[in-house]
Design an enzyme around this catalytic site. Structure first.
Site, PDB file in Angstrom:
ATOM      1  N   HIS A 186       0.809  -1.225   0.000  1.00  0.00           N
ATOM      2  CA  HIS A 186       0.000   0.000   0.000  1.00  0.00           C
ATOM      3  C   HIS A 186       0.843   1.276   0.000  1.00  0.00           C
ATOM      4  O   HIS A 186       0.445   2.281  -0.582  1.00  0.00           O
ATOM      5  CB  HIS A 186      -0.998  -0.026   1.154  1.00  0.00           C
ATOM      6  N   GLU A 428     -11.699 -10.715  -4.548  1.00  0.00           N
ATOM      7  CA  GLU A 428     -10.275 -10.744  -4.196  1.00  0.00           C
ATOM      8  C   GLU A 428      -9.902 -11.946  -3.336  1.00  0.00           C
ATOM      9  O   GLU A 428      -8.775 -12.053  -2.878  1.00  0.00           O
ATOM     10  CB  GLU A 428      -9.820  -9.438  -3.533  1.00  0.00           C
ATOM     11  N   ASP A 452      -5.043  -8.538  -4.060  1.00  0.00           N
ATOM     12  CA  ASP A 452      -5.340  -9.562  -3.054  1.00  0.00           C
ATOM     13  C   ASP A 452      -5.671 -10.896  -3.703  1.00  0.00           C
ATOM     14  O   ASP A 452      -5.327 -11.949  -3.161  1.00  0.00           O
ATOM     15  CB  ASP A 452      -6.495  -9.104  -2.162  1.00  0.00           C
ATOM     16  N   CYS A 499      -9.476  -3.469 -10.575  1.00  0.00           N
ATOM     17  CA  CYS A 499      -8.929  -2.248  -9.972  1.00  0.00           C
ATOM     18  C   CYS A 499      -7.606  -2.506  -9.233  1.00  0.00           C
ATOM     19  O   CYS A 499      -7.082  -1.601  -8.601  1.00  0.00           O
ATOM     20  CB  CYS A 499      -9.947  -1.613  -9.036  1.00  0.00           C
TER      21      CYS A 499
HETATM   22  C1  PEP Z   1      -6.759  -5.238  -4.586  1.00  0.00           C
HETATM   23  O1  PEP Z   1      -6.634  -6.040  -3.658  1.00  0.00           O
HETATM   24  O2  PEP Z   1      -6.412  -5.491  -5.753  1.00  0.00           O
HETATM   25  C2  PEP Z   1      -7.317  -3.903  -4.334  1.00  0.00           C
HETATM   26  C3  PEP Z   1      -7.633  -3.101  -5.321  1.00  0.00           C
HETATM   27  O3  PEP Z   1      -7.437  -3.507  -3.042  1.00  0.00           O
HETATM   28  P1  PEP Z   1      -6.184  -3.107  -2.118  1.00  0.00           P
HETATM   29  O4  PEP Z   1      -4.962  -3.001  -2.985  1.00  0.00           O
HETATM   30  O5  PEP Z   1      -6.523  -1.816  -1.477  1.00  0.00           O
HETATM   31  O6  PEP Z   1      -6.108  -4.229  -1.146  1.00  0.00           O
HETATM   32 MG    MG Z   2      -7.594  -5.627  -1.769  1.00  0.00          MG
END
Ligand code: PEP
Ligand code: MG
Length: 587
Positions: A186, A428, A452, A499
């Protein structure tokens, strides 16, 4: 040094070592005459900390409940602890040293003793003690809560946490190099969203770069150079100019549609972590926000934002991007994302624990506060609500019941709100892939969170620093999972989005198009590149390519297939993107 290219761009500047900034505070003699004033200064910092903690405690009690607010009672007790406080006051008058130094010394003595007790309860108390120490020091020195540099330079550290990353200022942090972290961590995602070049996963970085060194970060090739020679610097400047030129060319596509050569149109939106990214997102030509990760906005606050505060933020985004959908994901905390006021448990496997929808269903007041704010914001434009980390249909049903309850509460209050917003499910978790059809039947849209999904499908920690090569978006299992989700969504006439960072990977893009993904949401810094990629391929070719890729047995085979099939134009685009933001992502 070689690492993983994590956010594109090239930056050169003085090293600002993260750990240096949180190093022990300096020791100063204040003399007997200064002792009384120093003790007063210390007491004032304690009082301000106390006020801050009481405010946090009240807000937490109101928003989360009594149990969650308890953490602050413990911290308030630390502020009264004679072993720390009285001894500091006494030492100021006998040793005539500055308060920060003496306070830190006493905190360390007590925390060392607690940590030595090898008991989870006392280990937690040591953490509270250190948290209080940081707060008091902030009031004594006027520093920001995190140890981010105050002067422009290249941030060097072992690790950048998401809560530190939310405070990154691109004017100050010119580039980032860390030992830990991967493409989908993140903190990396935040760096990319802010347009800060970053390289992660550099072994022994801290032994090789020190404050004052000149450091060059090349977030395209994944190289970091400490004290580059003059010819090296010249080469880097040349690369930087070439990259800027390329970015300018791509920027010209901002007003164009994301449409393949043979007329297949997809939506290309941007991911958002903080509301102040709005202008950047707009300038990149994104078609709205395809994923607002609201937890980052929560993490930037010292307490839970109220319903009205949230409403203003969501409304600002919706109104700031008129004519486009705004997909807002409800808070996805847990894993590596924390805020002290949330009272998240310490877990052995945080990615397999209290995360995403699980946290929200266990904290209905927090959940409904956010939902009320979202339903009110949806009056100002099309807001789509997205639920993270679902692993069963029951969770979706429970989440939907909370939406209904939030709507009923607003109706009772006589507020204006959207009674039937679109509800989406993030795919996910492997179980969600297997249940995609069930979700598609009940939800309005699906959005694949590939970060994820890959982590859980391939059992590889998305933040792993040494096994990053096992995080493979082109793994046949990942591709088959995505194809299955799109098929399930389309069977029920639902649009399917992606996403995760894979959506911004030009090597994966033709496959995703070929599987039939309808909407892409990528880091704003990748929007122009992905638009260029979409516009340079034919949908028919992508469909054939995707079908053949589903027969492949290894990521390597898929990768070769993609490279072999796409024309030289696309290959040269890949070359430019090679080692780019998702360079190792393509596995
Ligand atoms: C993902 O897991 O791909 C996602 C978009 O959520 P995050 O990266 O915030 O876990
Ligand atoms: Mg995620």
């Amino acid at each position: 040094m070689r690492g993983t290219a994590a956010a594109p761009g090239i930056a050169v500047g003085p090293a600002r070592v993260l750990e240096d900034l949180s190093a022990p505070v300096e020791e100063r003699d204040i003399g007997p005459a200064g002792a009384a004033a120093e003790a007063e200064r210390f007491q004032a910092a304690l009082s301000r900390t106390r006020e801050e903690l009481i405010e946090l405690q009240e807000a937490t009690r109101r928003d989360l409940g009594e149990h969650e607010a308890d953490i602050f009672s413990v911290q308030l007790m630390v502020l009264e602890d004679p072993l720390v406080v009285d001894r500091t006051v006494e030492a100021i008058s006998t040793e005539h040293k500055n308060a920060e130094f003496l306070f830190c010394r006493h905190v360390k003595e007590v925390s060392d003793r607690l940590e030595g007790l090898a008991d989870a309860f006392f280990a937690d108390r040591a953490v509270d003690l250190l948290d209080v120490k940081r707060r008091v020091l902030r009031h004594l020195t006027g520093d920001r809560e995190t140890a981010l540099p105050g002067r422009p330079g290249i941030l060097i550290g072992r690790e950048l946490t998401p809560s530190e990353a939310v405070n990154l200022d691109p004017e100050v942090v010119l580039g980032i190099a860390t030992e830990l972290g991967g493409v989908t961590s993140h903190a990396t995602i935040m760096a990319r969203a802010r347009g800060i070049p970053a390289v992660v996963g550099i072994r022994d970085l801290e032994k090789l770069a020190f404050s004052g060194d000149t450091v060059a970060v090349d977030g395209i090739s994944g190289r970091v150079t400490v004290n580059p020679t003059r010819p090296m610097l010249e080469k880097l400047r040349h690369r930087r100019r070439a990259y800027a030129r390329l970015q300018r060319q791509r920027a010209r596509l901002a007003g164009q549609e994301a449409c393949t050569r043979d007329g297949h149109r997809v939506v290309l939106a941007a991911n958002m972590e903080l509301p102040d990214e709005l202008e950047f997102i707009r300038s990149r030509g994104a078609e709205g926000v395809g994923l607002f990760r609201t937890e980052f906005f929560f993490m930037r606050h010292q307490r839970m934002p109220t319903e009205d505060e949230q409403y203003e933020v969501y409304r600002g985004i919706v109104e700031g991007l008129p004519g486009f959908d705004t997909v807002i994901r409800v808070m996805d905390v847990g894993g590596d994302k924390f805020a002290s006021y949330l009272g998240l448990p310490r877990e052995r496997n945080p990615y397999l624990g209290m995360r995403g929808i699980r946290y929200l269903l266990a904290h209905p007041d927090t959940f409904r506060t956010q939902l009320r704010a979202l339903l009110r914001a949806a009056v100002h434009g099309p807001v789509k609500i997205l639920f993270p980390m679902l692993s069963s249909v029951d969770e979706f049903m429970a989440a939907r019941a909370h939406v209904k309850a939030a709507a009923a509460a607003l109706r009772r209050r006589g507020e204006k709100f959207d009674p039937r917003p679109s509800l989406g499910v993030m795919i996910e978790v492997p179980s969600a892939v297997l249940l995609a059809e069930e979700f598609a039947r009940r939800a309005d849209f699906l959005s694949i969170g590939s970060n994820d999904l890959i982590q859980y499908l391939l059992a590889i920690d998305r933040d792993h620093d040494t096994l990053g090569h096992l995080f493979q978006p082109l793994h046949p299992a990942v591709l088959r999972a995505i194809a299955k989700v799109v098929e399930a969504g389309h069977a029920h006439e639902r649009w399917v989005a992606i996403c995760g960072e894979m959506a911004g990977d030009p090597r994966a893009l033709p496959l995703l198009l070929g599987f039939g993904i309808d909407r892409f949401s990528v880091s704003p810094s990748m929007v122009p590149e992905i638009k260029q990629a979409v516009r340079s391929v034919s949908f028919e070719d992508c469909r054939r390519l995707a079908a053949d890729a589903l027969e492949c047995h290894s990521p390597h085979e898929v990768r070769s297939l993609v490279e072999e099939r796409l024309g030289s134009e696309y290959s040269s685009l890949l070359k430019l993107a090679e080692n780019g933001a998702n360079g190792n992502g393509a596995g």
